[in-house]
Design a protein around this motif. Sequence first.
Motif, short mmCIF file in Angstrom:
data_model
loop_
_atom_site.label_atom_id
_atom_site.label_comp_id
_atom_site.label_asym_id
_atom_site.label_seq_id
_atom_site.Cartn_x
_atom_site.Cartn_y
_atom_site.Cartn_z
N LEU A 11 5.76 32.54 -21.57
CA LEU A 11 6.23 33.93 -21.48
C LEU A 11 5.39 34.82 -22.39
O LEU A 11 5.39 34.66 -23.61
CB LEU A 11 7.70 34.02 -21.87
CG LEU A 11 8.66 33.15 -21.08
CD1 LEU A 11 10.09 33.32 -21.57
CD2 LEU A 11 8.57 33.47 -19.58
N VAL A 20 8.23 36.79 -15.31
CA VAL A 20 9.01 35.88 -16.16
C VAL A 20 9.67 34.81 -15.30
O VAL A 20 9.64 33.62 -15.62
CB VAL A 20 10.06 36.66 -16.97
CG1 VAL A 20 11.04 35.70 -17.65
CG2 VAL A 20 9.39 37.55 -18.01
N TRP A 41 19.05 42.85 -20.71
CA TRP A 41 18.82 41.44 -20.98
C TRP A 41 19.17 40.65 -19.74
O TRP A 41 20.04 41.04 -18.95
CB TRP A 41 19.61 40.95 -22.20
CG TRP A 41 21.11 41.01 -22.07
CD1 TRP A 41 21.94 41.99 -22.52
CD2 TRP A 41 21.96 40.01 -21.50
NE1 TRP A 41 23.25 41.69 -22.24
CE2 TRP A 41 23.30 40.47 -21.62
CE3 TRP A 41 21.74 38.77 -20.89
CZ2 TRP A 41 24.39 39.74 -21.16
CZ3 TRP A 41 22.82 38.05 -20.42
CH2 TRP A 41 24.12 38.54 -20.57
N VAL A 49 17.48 30.52 -21.97
CA VAL A 49 16.44 31.49 -22.34
C VAL A 49 16.94 32.87 -21.95
O VAL A 49 17.37 33.08 -20.81
CB VAL A 49 15.11 31.19 -21.62
CG1 VAL A 49 14.08 32.27 -21.95
CG2 VAL A 49 14.58 29.82 -22.00
N ALA A 51 15.86 36.88 -21.78
CA ALA A 51 14.76 37.83 -21.85
C ALA A 51 15.31 39.24 -22.04
O ALA A 51 16.28 39.63 -21.38
CB ALA A 51 13.92 37.78 -20.58
N LEU A 59 8.73 42.76 -20.82
CA LEU A 59 9.36 41.80 -21.71
C LEU A 59 9.12 42.19 -23.16
O LEU A 59 7.98 42.29 -23.62
CB LEU A 59 8.78 40.40 -21.45
CG LEU A 59 9.40 39.25 -22.25
CD1 LEU A 59 10.86 39.05 -21.87
CD2 LEU A 59 8.60 37.96 -22.03
N VAL A 62 12.48 37.52 -26.61
CA VAL A 62 12.94 36.29 -25.98
C VAL A 62 13.88 35.58 -26.94
O VAL A 62 13.51 35.32 -28.09
CB VAL A 62 11.77 35.35 -25.62
CG1 VAL A 62 12.29 34.04 -25.04
CG2 VAL A 62 10.82 36.04 -24.64
#
Length: 339
Positions: A11, A20, A41, A49, A51, A59, A62
């Motif tokens: 990422l 992503v 988000w 995970v 993002a 992005l 993370v």
Amino acid sequence: MLDPLVAVGPLRFGMDHDEVKAALDGEWNGGGQRTADGWRWTPYDGGCVTAVYDQDGCLAAVGIDARGGPFVRLDDVELIGQVPSEARAGILGLAARRGAAVGTNRSGDPQIAAWGVSMSTEQEWGRLPDGHVGRKDAVVTTALFTAPGVADDRAASVIMGHDVRDLVVNPGAWPVTPDHERPRWKWNPLEHVGPLRFGMSPHQVAAALGGETPAGRTGAFPFWFWKESGQWSLHTDHFERAGVTARYWYPEGVPELGAVTVHGRTGPQLHYEGIPLVGITPSVLDAAVIQHVEDHGLGLRFSPNGAAVPDGPNLYLDTARAEDGSVSEPTFCAEDYQI
């Protein structure tokens, strides 16, 4: 591998959602949340995970969940799923070699702005002695990684759904009050916890606690927490001296006390059928609750966090961090209140 301020594994900061998703082999849960000013988000890979995207859909951060997320390494330091004190020592050593400044974030864990790294912890899960998978007595590390110019508080706010500035700041210590030094409170399920009766207003709660001013509070505007439109709704009041957090709901359109969380490290002690509920090692408390339920033929359920809970009293048993371990932290709820 972490490439600070550039990439976390596959990422790369600046990717869009489709990039992503492709980098994670299409593992997207659906779900997520968009803020009033365009940040959002999104969970991936079973929620392991998370993002965070900025207003342009790029992005920006993370978050990695230790329970099932990938391991992340910076040089020879493992950052995810580690014993917190050992991870801190590794980070401090690496920072000293690289000449990076290490601060302390709001959870009391290391924060390295030059690397875009903010550490945290979560309850450790694993296989228990009886063969089942459940919560263990320790905590392990997790982390939030940010792009250049993105404050970890900003990214955490998007994920958490409220302004982290309103939370109580941990200076980096987790002292636990000995049981013999804790005050004893009584509780009547679905009615009251010590001097706090369900249905009280925030002013009544503060008065019942001797007029203590909340050390921290959380709430939200109807569309998002920092968007100042509509009526701000109070969610929680954190009382440091009393060792409790009051949780409010709005069954009649005004805030009423719907639940009380007793702080595991410092709060008063309460009992369920002779079993102490506050500040106890989780495995010991689970075993005591299960044994009592079996001895008396009662109903038993397991909450989403893996805690064994007796049916009936609307009791939620969570944990609070105590250095590298954890202690029990119960929440007592009104009849229809849901955590």
